[in-house]
Enzyme design. Structure first.
Site, mmCIF file in Angstrom:
data_model
loop_
_atom_site.group_PDB
_atom_site.id
_atom_site.type_symbol
_atom_site.label_atom_id
_atom_site.label_comp_id
_atom_site.label_asym_id
_atom_site.label_seq_id
_atom_site.Cartn_x
_atom_site.Cartn_y
_atom_site.Cartn_z
ATOM 1 N N GLY A 15 0.816 -1.214 0.000
ATOM 2 C CA GLY A 15 0.000 0.000 0.000
ATOM 3 C C GLY A 15 0.846 1.259 0.000
ATOM 4 N N HIS B 114 -4.192 -15.973 -10.118
ATOM 5 C CA HIS B 114 -2.889 -15.529 -9.598
ATOM 6 C C HIS B 114 -2.358 -16.596 -8.650
ATOM 7 C CE1 HIS B 114 0.306 -12.948 -8.391
ATOM 8 N NE2 HIS B 114 -0.136 -12.759 -7.163
ATOM 9 N N SER C 168 -5.134 -7.574 -2.216
ATOM 10 C CA SER C 168 -4.990 -8.579 -1.149
ATOM 11 C C SER C 168 -5.167 -9.997 -1.693
ATOM 12 C CB SER C 168 -6.056 -8.332 -0.069
ATOM 13 O OG SER C 168 -6.104 -6.965 0.275
HETATM 14 N N1 LIG Z 1 -2.146 -9.320 -5.970
HETATM 15 C C1 LIG Z 1 -0.832 -9.407 -5.919
HETATM 16 O O1 LIG Z 1 -0.178 -9.609 -6.936
HETATM 17 C C2 LIG Z 1 -0.111 -9.224 -4.621
HETATM 18 C C3 LIG Z 1 -0.823 -9.303 -3.450
HETATM 19 N N2 LIG Z 1 -0.194 -9.108 -2.248
HETATM 20 C C4 LIG Z 1 -1.038 -9.154 -1.071
HETATM 21 O O2 LIG Z 1 -1.246 -7.823 -0.610
HETATM 22 C C5 LIG Z 1 -1.532 -7.845 0.795
HETATM 23 C C6 LIG Z 1 -0.663 -6.821 1.518
HETATM 24 O O3 LIG Z 1 0.689 -7.188 1.477
HETATM 25 P P1 LIG Z 1 1.798 -6.308 2.242
HETATM 26 O O4 LIG Z 1 1.559 -4.884 1.971
HETATM 27 O O5 LIG Z 1 3.114 -6.897 1.932
HETATM 28 O O6 LIG Z 1 1.440 -6.614 3.760
HETATM 29 P P2 LIG Z 1 1.764 -5.696 5.042
HETATM 30 O O7 LIG Z 1 1.598 -6.564 6.221
HETATM 31 O O8 LIG Z 1 3.038 -4.982 4.825
HETATM 32 O O9 LIG Z 1 0.593 -4.609 5.007
HETATM 33 C C7 LIG Z 1 -0.741 -4.917 5.192
HETATM 34 C C8 LIG Z 1 -1.367 -3.777 5.981
HETATM 35 O O10 LIG Z 1 -2.776 -3.996 6.060
HETATM 36 C C9 LIG Z 1 -3.171 -3.421 7.302
HETATM 37 N N3 LIG Z 1 -4.513 -3.880 7.679
HETATM 38 C C10 LIG Z 1 -4.898 -5.083 8.185
HETATM 39 N N4 LIG Z 1 -6.213 -5.092 8.407
HETATM 40 C C11 LIG Z 1 -6.683 -3.889 8.035
HETATM 41 C C12 LIG Z 1 -7.968 -3.294 8.011
HETATM 42 N N5 LIG Z 1 -9.053 -3.949 8.425
HETATM 43 N N6 LIG Z 1 -8.077 -2.027 7.561
HETATM 44 C C13 LIG Z 1 -7.007 -1.343 7.133
HETATM 45 N N7 LIG Z 1 -5.756 -1.855 7.135
HETATM 46 C C14 LIG Z 1 -5.607 -3.107 7.568
HETATM 47 C C15 LIG Z 1 -2.089 -3.876 8.265
HETATM 48 O O11 LIG Z 1 -2.091 -3.108 9.469
HETATM 49 C C16 LIG Z 1 -0.844 -3.670 7.419
HETATM 50 O O12 LIG Z 1 -0.268 -2.399 7.632
HETATM 51 C C17 LIG Z 1 -1.306 -9.295 1.235
HETATM 52 O O13 LIG Z 1 -2.541 -9.973 1.305
HETATM 53 C C18 LIG Z 1 -0.454 -9.875 0.110
HETATM 54 O O14 LIG Z 1 -0.584 -11.262 0.003
HETATM 55 C C19 LIG Z 1 1.126 -8.820 -2.164
HETATM 56 C C20 LIG Z 1 1.882 -8.737 -3.312
HETATM 57 C C21 LIG Z 1 1.332 -8.987 -4.625
HETATM 58 O O1 LIG Z 2 3.494 -14.230 -3.444
HETATM 59 C C1 LIG Z 2 2.722 -13.611 -2.688
HETATM 60 O O2 LIG Z 2 2.193 -14.083 -1.680
HETATM 61 C C2 LIG Z 2 2.411 -12.193 -3.027
HETATM 62 C C3 LIG Z 2 2.012 -12.162 -4.438
HETATM 63 O O3 LIG Z 2 0.883 -12.452 -4.768
HETATM 64 C C4 LIG Z 2 3.068 -12.034 -5.435
HETATM 65 O O4 LIG Z 2 4.137 -11.452 -5.149
HETATM 66 O O5 LIG Z 2 2.851 -12.509 -6.546
#
Ligand SMILES: NC(=O)C1=CN([C@@H]2O[C@H](COP(=O)(O)OP(=O)(O)OC[C@H]3O[C@@H](n4cnc5c(N)ncnc54)[C@H](O)[C@@H]3O)[C@@H](O)[C@H]2O)C=CC1
Ligand SMILES: O=C([O-])CC(=O)C(=O)O
Length: 312
Positions: free
Chosen positions: A12, A175, A119
């Site tokens: 984010g 994905h 997410s």
């Molecule tokens: N679609 C894709 O290609 C990708 C998806 N992701 C996903 O993105 C998500 C976030 O990853 P990161 O940023 O690395 O995790 P992170 O742990 O660094 O950040 C997630 C944030 O969400 C916040 N959070 C949790 N519940 C919340 C709520 N109810 N309201 C507001 N904020 C809330 C947390 O406090 C935290 O700061 C994960 O589910 C990850 O698997 C990550 C990379 C690629």
């Molecule tokens: O691998 C993960 O969990 C996060 C994600 O979706 C990616 O980086 O493709």
């Protein structure tokens, strides 16, 4: 243009930073549930503006959705990232509840917003946000295809020793490990990639792409953020600047590719109305079989969501 990014964690905050320094929006609101966290990240990004020379206002709030009112686009990154040994699907029980409650709050204050879900598990979290928001499918989409394609393009650029800018590619499906890279639709400066690389090396790159997220989780103990955050920002840019970009995006299919009701990555045209068109490629038998296998895998996780209590 006003953009809200929910979740001020790795993905984010990166997304908000790209939106700000590239002046994709006039105002970026970062929301997190952790007290003071989004405020701090937003302040840090704002303090970078005199160095990197941008005007975008960045504001951080702790769970205060009134401040997000009338956002044009909302990016949902809130939720747990996976740790080594986990699959993305293992995140469903925690992240479904988070994505549902965040979507409810967003829609209350920005009923016209276009929602981009990040997410994980991505395809099913897009489903959750779509169900909760009750918006048309064209306004609720998931980010994964740009990231997966970028990984594929980066690996190819490295192998061929060419600029990643000159590699065009498309990738479809869920994905996860069943994603479907399409070498037949991959070109290097207009030249089919199959003329430039031997099949064994191409297969190895396709495999590495499928496991690209897992490779980074293993290296860092958490998942990636620079490329994912930038990819989400690129989708926001296509929408707010009405660019009509062609990107692989996760959306509910309604008959395209012979699939109805499943959320899958497909090439689309992205502009001010969200997904303005789903592009239907003429897949061959082998490609279609891979897409159907990917659909089956996503369906299974959608079924898990369907059977979860509404409060989960
Ligand atoms: N679609 C894709 O290609 C990708 C998806 N992701 C996903 O993105 C998500 C976030 O990853 P990161 O940023 O690395 O995790 P992170 O742990 O660094 O950040 C997630 C944030 O969400 C916040 N959070 C949790 N519940 C919340 C709520 N109810 N309201 C507001 N904020 C809330 C947390 O406090 C935290 O700061 C994960 O589910 C990850 O698997 C990550 C990379 C690629
Ligand atoms: O691998 C993960 O969990 C996060 C994600 O979706 C990616 O980086 O493709």
């Amino acid at each position: 243009m006003k953009v809200t990014v929910v979740g001020a964690g790795n993905v984010g905050a990166t997304c908000a930073d790209v939106l700000a320094y590239r002046e994709i929006a006039n105002e970026v609101v970062l929301v997190d549930i952790k007290e003071g966290f989004a405020e701090g990240k937003a302040l840090d990004i704002w303090q970078k503006s005199p160095i990197n020379l941008y005007d975008t206002r960045t504001v951080g709030v702790t769970n205060d959705y009134t401040r997000t009112a009338n956002s044009d686009v909302v990016v949902i990154t809130s939720g747990l990232p996976r740790k080594p040994g986990m699959t993305r699907d293992d995140l469903i029980s925690t992240n479904a509840g988070i994505v549902r409650s965040v979507t409810e709050n967003i829609i209350k204050h920005s009923p016209e917003a276009i929602i981009i879900v990040v997410s994980n598990p991505l395809d099913v979290m897009t489903y959750a946000a779509h169900l909760t928001s009750k918006l048309p499918r064209t306004k609720v989409m998931g980010m994964a295809g740009i990231l997966d394609t970028a990984r594929y393009r980066a690996f190819l650029a490295e192998e061929l020793n060419v600029s990643p800018k000159d590699i065009q590619a498309v990738l479809m499906g869920g994905h996860g490990d069943t994603m479907v890279p399409l070498p037949r639709y991959t070109t290097v400066g207009g030249i089919p990639v199959t003329e430039l690389i031997d099949p064994t090396k191409l297969d190895a790159i396709v495999d590495r792409t499928k496991n690209g997220g897992g490779e980074l989780v293993k290296l860092m103990g958490t998942s990636a953020w620079y490329a994912p955050g930038s990819a989400a920002a690129q989708m926001v840019e296509a929408i707010v600047r009405d660019q009509k970009r062609v990107f692989p995006v996760c959306i509910k299919l309604e008959g395209e590719y012979g699939i109805t009701g499943t959320y899958l990555g497909v090439p689309v045209i992205l502009g001010k109305n969200g997904v303005e068109k789903v592009i239907e490629l003429q897949l061959n038998e082998e490609e279609m079989a891979l897409l159907k296998a990917s659909e089956k895998a996503v369906r299974e996780v959608m079924d898990v969501l369907d059977n979860m209590p509404a409060t989960a």
